[in-house]
Design an enzyme around this catalytic site. Structure first.
Site, PDB file in Angstrom:
ATOM      1  N   GLY A  11       0.780  -1.239   0.000  1.00  0.00           N
ATOM      2  CA  GLY A  11       0.000   0.000   0.000  1.00  0.00           C
ATOM      3  C   GLY A  11       0.808   1.283   0.000  1.00  0.00           C
ATOM      4  O   GLY A  11       0.300   2.332   0.400  1.00  0.00           O
ATOM      5  N   ARG A  90      -5.109  -9.004  -8.848  1.00  0.00           N
ATOM      6  CA  ARG A  90      -6.031  -9.944  -9.486  1.00  0.00           C
ATOM      7  C   ARG A  90      -6.436  -9.444 -10.858  1.00  0.00           C
ATOM      8  O   ARG A  90      -6.878  -8.303 -10.997  1.00  0.00           O
ATOM      9  CB  ARG A  90      -7.304 -10.106  -8.641  1.00  0.00           C
ATOM     10  CG  ARG A  90      -7.058 -10.635  -7.250  1.00  0.00           C
ATOM     11  CD  ARG A  90      -6.542 -12.037  -7.245  1.00  0.00           C
ATOM     12  NE  ARG A  90      -7.442 -12.957  -7.931  1.00  0.00           N
ATOM     13  CZ  ARG A  90      -7.220 -14.258  -8.057  1.00  0.00           C
ATOM     14  NH1 ARG A  90      -6.117 -14.793  -7.580  1.00  0.00           N
ATOM     15  NH2 ARG A  90      -8.091 -15.006  -8.687  1.00  0.00           N
ATOM     16  N   ILE A  91      -6.323 -10.301 -11.835  1.00  0.00           N
ATOM     17  CA  ILE A  91      -6.751  -9.946 -13.193  1.00  0.00           C
ATOM     18  C   ILE A  91      -8.279  -9.911 -13.243  1.00  0.00           C
ATOM     19  O   ILE A  91      -8.945 -10.815 -12.726  1.00  0.00           O
ATOM     20  CB  ILE A  91      -6.200 -10.976 -14.203  1.00  0.00           C
ATOM     21  CG1 ILE A  91      -4.669 -10.923 -14.212  1.00  0.00           C
ATOM     22  CG2 ILE A  91      -6.766 -10.718 -15.595  1.00  0.00           C
ATOM     23  CD1 ILE A  91      -4.027 -12.052 -14.998  1.00  0.00           C
ATOM     24  N   ASN A 106      -4.332   2.458 -13.491  1.00  0.00           N
ATOM     25  CA  ASN A 106      -3.391   1.566 -12.806  1.00  0.00           C
ATOM     26  C   ASN A 106      -2.000   2.174 -12.856  1.00  0.00           C
ATOM     27  O   ASN A 106      -1.654   2.878 -13.800  1.00  0.00           O
ATOM     28  CB  ASN A 106      -3.373   0.201 -13.516  1.00  0.00           C
ATOM     29  CG  ASN A 106      -2.427  -0.790 -12.853  1.00  0.00           C
ATOM     30  OD1 ASN A 106      -2.326  -0.841 -11.619  1.00  0.00           O
ATOM     31  ND2 ASN A 106      -1.730  -1.602 -13.647  1.00  0.00           N
ATOM     32  N   HIS A 108       1.735   0.788 -13.102  1.00  0.00           N
ATOM     33  CA  HIS A 108       2.423  -0.465 -13.411  1.00  0.00           C
ATOM     34  C   HIS A 108       3.933  -0.232 -13.418  1.00  0.00           C
ATOM     35  O   HIS A 108       4.398   0.735 -14.012  1.00  0.00           O
ATOM     36  CB  HIS A 108       1.961  -0.995 -14.777  1.00  0.00           C
ATOM     37  CG  HIS A 108       2.673  -2.245 -15.175  1.00  0.00           C
ATOM     38  ND1 HIS A 108       2.339  -3.469 -14.642  1.00  0.00           N
ATOM     39  CD2 HIS A 108       3.713  -2.457 -16.000  1.00  0.00           C
ATOM     40  CE1 HIS A 108       3.158  -4.385 -15.150  1.00  0.00           C
ATOM     41  NE2 HIS A 108       3.999  -3.804 -15.977  1.00  0.00           N
ATOM     42  N   SER A 135       4.567   3.289 -15.299  1.00  0.00           N
ATOM     43  CA  SER A 135       3.561   3.839 -16.209  1.00  0.00           C
ATOM     44  C   SER A 135       2.223   3.962 -15.498  1.00  0.00           C
ATOM     45  O   SER A 135       1.795   3.025 -14.816  1.00  0.00           O
ATOM     46  CB  SER A 135       3.348   2.889 -17.398  1.00  0.00           C
ATOM     47  OG  SER A 135       4.539   2.584 -18.083  1.00  0.00           O
ATOM     48  N   ASP A 144      -2.598  -4.924 -18.831  1.00  0.00           N
ATOM     49  CA  ASP A 144      -1.535  -3.925 -18.951  1.00  0.00           C
ATOM     50  C   ASP A 144      -1.425  -3.377 -20.368  1.00  0.00           C
ATOM     51  O   ASP A 144      -0.359  -2.900 -20.776  1.00  0.00           O
ATOM     52  CB  ASP A 144      -0.179  -4.494 -18.485  1.00  0.00           C
ATOM     53  CG  ASP A 144      -0.179  -4.834 -17.002  1.00  0.00           C
ATOM     54  OD1 ASP A 144      -0.906  -4.173 -16.244  1.00  0.00           O
ATOM     55  OD2 ASP A 144       0.528  -5.777 -16.608  1.00  0.00           O
TER      56      ASP A 144
HETATM   57  N1  NHR Z   1      -7.278  -6.571 -15.396  1.00  0.00           N
HETATM   58  C1  NHR Z   1      -7.465  -6.272 -16.668  1.00  0.00           C
HETATM   59  N2  NHR Z   1      -8.475  -6.875 -17.299  1.00  0.00           N
HETATM   60  N3  NHR Z   1      -6.663  -5.415 -17.360  1.00  0.00           N
HETATM   61  C2  NHR Z   1      -5.622  -4.855 -16.751  1.00  0.00           C
HETATM   62  O1  NHR Z   1      -4.838  -4.033 -17.430  1.00  0.00           O
HETATM   63  C3  NHR Z   1      -5.340  -5.151 -15.387  1.00  0.00           C
HETATM   64  C4  NHR Z   1      -6.216  -6.029 -14.730  1.00  0.00           C
HETATM   65  C5  NHR Z   1      -5.995  -6.373 -13.397  1.00  0.00           C
HETATM   66  C6  NHR Z   1      -4.893  -5.894 -12.729  1.00  0.00           C
HETATM   67  C7  NHR Z   1      -2.729  -4.671 -12.695  1.00  0.00           C
HETATM   68  C8  NHR Z   1      -1.558  -5.476 -13.320  1.00  0.00           C
HETATM   69  C9  NHR Z   1      -0.200  -4.813 -13.079  1.00  0.00           C
HETATM   70  O2  NHR Z   1      -0.091  -3.621 -12.804  1.00  0.00           O
HETATM   71  C10 NHR Z   1      -3.990  -5.055 -13.387  1.00  0.00           C
HETATM   72  C11 NHR Z   1      -4.218  -4.660 -14.709  1.00  0.00           C
HETATM   73  C12 NHR Z   1      -2.096  -8.875 -11.738  1.00  0.00           C
HETATM   74  C13 NHR Z   1      -1.501  -9.726 -12.642  1.00  0.00           C
HETATM   75  C14 NHR Z   1      -1.523 -11.230 -12.439  1.00  0.00           C
HETATM   76  O3  NHR Z   1      -0.871 -11.957 -13.160  1.00  0.00           O
HETATM   77  C15 NHR Z   1      -0.913  -9.165 -13.766  1.00  0.00           C
HETATM   78  C16 NHR Z   1      -0.943  -7.807 -13.958  1.00  0.00           C
HETATM   79  C17 NHR Z   1      -1.543  -6.945 -13.035  1.00  0.00           C
HETATM   80  C18 NHR Z   1      -2.122  -7.499 -11.923  1.00  0.00           C
HETATM   81  N4  NHR Z   1      -2.299 -11.768 -11.441  1.00  0.00           N
HETATM   82  C19 NHR Z   1      -2.481 -13.179 -11.145  1.00  0.00           C
HETATM   83  C20 NHR Z   1      -3.928 -13.601 -11.433  1.00  0.00           C
HETATM   84  O4  NHR Z   1      -4.074 -14.800 -11.780  1.00  0.00           O
HETATM   85  C21 NHR Z   1      -2.345 -13.501  -9.682  1.00  0.00           C
HETATM   86  C22 NHR Z   1      -1.037 -13.130  -9.103  1.00  0.00           C
HETATM   87  C23 NHR Z   1      -1.050 -13.280  -7.564  1.00  0.00           C
HETATM   88  O5  NHR Z   1      -2.144 -13.356  -6.948  1.00  0.00           O
HETATM   89  O6  NHR Z   1       0.046 -13.271  -7.010  1.00  0.00           O
HETATM   90  O7  NHR Z   1      -4.882 -12.816 -11.242  1.00  0.00           O
HETATM   91  O8  NHR Z   1       0.845  -5.500 -13.243  1.00  0.00           O
HETATM   92  C1  GAR Z   2       4.122  -1.327  -7.002  1.00  0.00           C
HETATM   93  O1  GAR Z   2       5.430  -1.335  -7.499  1.00  0.00           O
HETATM   94  C2  GAR Z   2       3.125  -1.444  -8.125  1.00  0.00           C
HETATM   95  O2  GAR Z   2       3.492  -0.725  -9.275  1.00  0.00           O
HETATM   96  C3  GAR Z   2       3.201  -2.911  -8.400  1.00  0.00           C
HETATM   97  O3  GAR Z   2       3.323  -3.532  -7.142  1.00  0.00           O
HETATM   98  C4  GAR Z   2       3.859  -2.611  -6.205  1.00  0.00           C
HETATM   99  C5  GAR Z   2       2.847  -2.373  -5.136  1.00  0.00           C
HETATM  100  O4  GAR Z   2       3.388  -1.604  -4.108  1.00  0.00           O
HETATM  101  N1  GAR Z   2       2.022  -3.366  -9.055  1.00  0.00           N
HETATM  102  C6  GAR Z   2       1.963  -4.493  -9.685  1.00  0.00           C
HETATM  103  O5  GAR Z   2       2.927  -5.189  -9.913  1.00  0.00           O
HETATM  104  C7  GAR Z   2       0.576  -4.854 -10.120  1.00  0.00           C
HETATM  105  N2  GAR Z   2       0.573  -6.149 -10.629  1.00  0.00           N
HETATM  106  P1  GAR Z   2       2.471  -0.891  -3.037  1.00  0.00           P
HETATM  107  O6  GAR Z   2       1.474  -1.922  -2.519  1.00  0.00           O
HETATM  108  O7  GAR Z   2       3.434  -0.464  -1.967  1.00  0.00           O
HETATM  109  O8  GAR Z   2       1.799   0.271  -3.692  1.00  0.00           O
END
Ligand code: NHR
Ligand code: GAR
Length: 217
Positions: A11, A90-91, A106, A108, A135, A144
């Site tokens: 957070g 979570r996706i 978001n 990223h 980004s 993403d």
């Molecule tokens: N959902 C959609 N449809 N589109 C995006 O652009 C999203 C999204 C959900 C989250 C954040 C993203 C990042 O900043 C985000 C963007 C989670 C995963 C992932 O692989 C990938 C990218 C992002 C967030 N999650 C796994 C899953 O199965 C679980 C991983 C875990 O719980 O440790 O959901 O990078």
């Molecule tokens: C941050 O670096 C954020 O960009 C990244 O995780 C960290 C969260 O830190 N996000 C992802 O990788 C989303 N999949 P925070 O909880 O301290 O903000």
């Protein structure tokens, strides 16, 4: 304008948003924080700042659609105008994204379109990137893959490991995310499924800053 922040962990980006709010620089009110995990340290930061919090525990739902439905129920109960992902893991299903289309951002940790997905710092080093960064982008169904608004570039150093690189990128995340939220709050930024409009003009490419440089107005 009312914003809800979604977290899964530490957070620190939430903290940066809360600090900007406290300083009168955010332009939106964070009306609630939702975590996908009941043990997220970010929940304590939110509570300490006097924010309402909710847990929608991903492990307690049979599938993505059920989880997303519970999440949107809470977001809608708080009447959010803007949904901010801040380390949310979570996706989402397409239905969820479409419901909040044009009002979900978001942060990223990479220079998108490079390094979508997870473990970006590790992969940047392993793949020999000399530049990395973060980004702020609009969220679309493609993971993403939504249009990028603002990026901060960070040089990768020979001596960097995953952690040192992540720390320098994180400092930039904390600068650029509140800044973009302010643009949205001020009505300067409009999100569309495959473009973003800033001050009435489509962004042909993301705005970029280097780590030490001032942010664009
Ligand atoms: N959902 C959609 N449809 N589109 C995006 O652009 C999203 C999204 C959900 C989250 C954040 C993203 C990042 O900043 C985000 C963007 C989670 C995963 C992932 O692989 C990938 C990218 C992002 C967030 N999650 C796994 C899953 O199965 C679980 C991983 C875990 O719980 O440790 O959901 O990078
Ligand atoms: C941050 O670096 C954020 O960009 C990244 O995780 C960290 C969260 O830190 N996000 C992802 O990788 C989303 N999949 P925070 O909880 O301290 O903000």
């Amino acid at each position: 304008m009312r914003a809800v922040v979604l977290i899964s962990g530490r957070g620190s980006n939430l903290q940066a948003l809360l600090a900007a709010q406290r300083g009168g620089e955010l332009g939106v009110k964070i009306v609630g924080v939702i975590s996908s995990r009941d043990d997220a340290p970010g929940l304590r930061r939110a509570a300490a700042a006097g924010c309402r919090v909710a847990v929608v525990d991903a492990t307690r739902y049979p599938g993505r659609a059920a989880f997303d439905a519970a999440l949107s129920e809470q977001i809608d109960a708080w009447q959010a105008d803007l949904v901010l992902l801040a380390g949310f893991l979570r996706i989402f299903t397409d239905d969820f994204v479409i419901r909040y289309q044009n009002r979900m951002l978001n942060i990223h940790p990479s220079l998108l379109p490079a390094l979508r997905g997870l473990h970006t710092h590790r992969r940047a080093i392993a793949e020999g990137h000399t530049e990395h960064g973060c980004s702020v982008h609009a969220v679309t169904p493609e993971l993403d893959g939504g249009p990028v608004i603002l990026q901060a570039r960070v040089a990768v150093r020979a001596e960097d490991d995953e952690q040192t690189l992540a720390e320098r990128v994180l400092r930039q995340e904390h600068r650029i995310y509140p800044h973009v939220v302010r643009w949205f709050a001020d009505g300067r930024l409009q999100l569309n499924p495959d473009s973003v409009i800033l001050d009435g003009k489509p962004l042909a490419r993301p705005l970029q800053v280097r780590a030490g440089d001032p942010l664009p107005d």
